[in-house]
Design a protein around this motif. Structure first.
Motif, PDB file in Angstrom:
ATOM      1  N   HIS A  41      19.317  -6.534  25.743  1.00  0.00           N
ATOM      2  CA  HIS A  41      20.022  -7.566  24.983  1.00  0.00           C
ATOM      3  C   HIS A  41      20.187  -8.879  25.731  1.00  0.00           C
ATOM      4  O   HIS A  41      20.715  -9.848  25.164  1.00  0.00           O
ATOM      5  N   GLY A  42      19.740  -8.926  26.982  1.00  0.00           N
ATOM      6  CA  GLY A  42      19.886 -10.140  27.768  1.00  0.00           C
ATOM      7  C   GLY A  42      21.251 -10.205  28.427  1.00  0.00           C
ATOM      8  O   GLY A  42      22.232  -9.690  27.896  1.00  0.00           O
ATOM      9  N   ALA A  43      21.322 -10.848  29.570  1.00  0.00           N
ATOM     10  CA  ALA A  43      22.574 -10.925  30.323  1.00  0.00           C
ATOM     11  C   ALA A  43      23.670 -11.617  29.527  1.00  0.00           C
ATOM     12  O   ALA A  43      24.855 -11.302  29.674  1.00  0.00           O
ATOM     13  N   ASN A  46      21.594 -12.643  24.470  1.00  0.00           N
ATOM     14  CA  ASN A  46      20.491 -13.227  23.712  1.00  0.00           C
ATOM     15  C   ASN A  46      19.198 -12.493  24.076  1.00  0.00           C
ATOM     16  O   ASN A  46      18.533 -12.834  25.060  1.00  0.00           O
ATOM     17  N   SER A  47      18.870 -11.493  23.305  1.00  0.00           N
ATOM     18  CA  SER A  47      17.686 -10.685  23.586  1.00  0.00           C
ATOM     19  C   SER A  47      16.421 -11.504  23.395  1.00  0.00           C
ATOM     20  O   SER A  47      16.357 -12.399  22.549  1.00  0.00           O
ATOM     21  N   THR A  48      15.396 -11.179  24.181  1.00  0.00           N
ATOM     22  CA  THR A  48      14.110 -11.858  24.031  1.00  0.00           C
ATOM     23  C   THR A  48      13.143 -11.054  23.163  1.00  0.00           C
ATOM     24  O   THR A  48      12.210 -11.620  22.600  1.00  0.00           O
ATOM     25  N   GLU A  51      12.865  -7.250  18.277  1.00  0.00           N
ATOM     26  CA  GLU A  51      13.286  -6.001  17.636  1.00  0.00           C
ATOM     27  C   GLU A  51      14.705  -5.607  18.041  1.00  0.00           C
ATOM     28  O   GLU A  51      15.295  -4.710  17.439  1.00  0.00           O
ATOM     29  N   TRP A  52      15.249  -6.265  19.046  1.00  0.00           N
ATOM     30  CA  TRP A  52      16.599  -5.968  19.530  1.00  0.00           C
ATOM     31  C   TRP A  52      17.511  -7.126  19.157  1.00  0.00           C
ATOM     32  O   TRP A  52      17.172  -8.290  19.365  1.00  0.00           O
ATOM     33  N   PRO A  53      18.698  -6.840  18.639  1.00  0.00           N
ATOM     34  CA  PRO A  53      19.559  -7.924  18.136  1.00  0.00           C
ATOM     35  C   PRO A  53      20.166  -8.793  19.222  1.00  0.00           C
ATOM     36  O   PRO A  53      20.401  -8.355  20.342  1.00  0.00           O
ATOM     37  N   HIS A 156      17.221 -12.639  15.147  1.00  0.00           N
ATOM     38  CA  HIS A 156      15.774 -12.456  15.118  1.00  0.00           C
ATOM     39  C   HIS A 156      15.289 -12.028  13.732  1.00  0.00           C
ATOM     40  O   HIS A 156      15.894 -11.140  13.104  1.00  0.00           O
ATOM     41  N   VAL A 157      14.210 -12.634  13.282  1.00  0.00           N
ATOM     42  CA  VAL A 157      13.623 -12.288  11.990  1.00  0.00           C
ATOM     43  C   VAL A 157      13.244 -10.810  11.939  1.00  0.00           C
ATOM     44  O   VAL A 157      13.560 -10.105  10.976  1.00  0.00           O
TER      45      VAL A 157
END
Length: 203
Positions: A41-43, A46-48, A51-53, A156-157
């Motif tokens: 999910h990112g630190a 904000n996931s890159t 497919e992950w929110p 994310h779309v």
């Protein structure tokens, strides 16, 4: 309108306990505990991977509810379920407090699809009984924390599309009163694709 009101009231009833619980979370403690979440999910939430929110800026009560659902097998995911199982009540509240305090990085919509997306998001589809997304998630996608309806703007779309397909197939069933399953079941692939694009571009 009566149907939408009933859904809102159902969401309010479900979210009362989660909202009170989430407010007791400690964001600083959550930051430390989020180290294992960062890989996906990112630190800063904000996931890159699309497919992950993105968790940044999400309502704490909504994050808490999802963690509780994963832990209790009310929402099943091969990655999230084992991550949530060992979390204590305090862990979940702290993580919710931390990620909700972060700023979501917004996305960009595919402009060739936003006309249909906006139409369905704001007005639904009366012919097929699909309710307007804005009725619960708001005109800008900010959601409704009091009813525990998540913020969607900038998400994310791919993630949005996957969740709508999961609701439509009944593979995700942790929505109060089956509200999302009922709505998604009437949506076409084209509508799901367009709505996801439109939501991604909301600010």
């Amino acid at each position: 309108m009566k149907k939408v009101l009933m859904l809102v009231l159902t969401g309010l009833a479900v979210s009362v306990a989660a909202s009170a619980w989430a407010e007791g979370g400690n964001a600083e403690a959550g930051k430390t505990k989020s180290a294992t979440c960062a890989a996906c999910h990112g630190a800063d939430g904000n996931s890159t991977n699309p497919e992950w929110p993105k968790l940044a800026g999400q309502h704490p009560s909504y994050i808490l509810k999802q963690l509780m659902n994963f832990k209790n097998d009310e929402r099943v995911n091969p990655s999230m379920t084992p991550m949530a199982k060992p979390l204590s009540d305090a862990d979940m509240a702290d993580l919710a407090a931390y990620f909700s305090s972060q700023t979501r990085k917004l996305g960009e919509a595919d402009q060739t699809k936003v006309v249909l997306g906006e139409q369905v998001y704001k007005g639904g589809n009366n012919a097929t009984g699909v309710a307007a997304c804005a009725a619960c998630h708001g005109p800008t996608g900010a959601g409704n924390p009091a009813a525990n309806f998540p913020s969607l703007n900038g998400q994310h779309v791919t993630y949005i599309k996957n969740q709508l397909y999961n609701f439509r197939k009944g593979e995700r069933a942790n929505d109060a009163g089956k509200m999302m399953r009922n709505i998604a079941s009437g949506m076409t692939d084209a509508e799901i694709d367009a709505v996801a694009e439109y939501i991604s571009g909301l600010k």
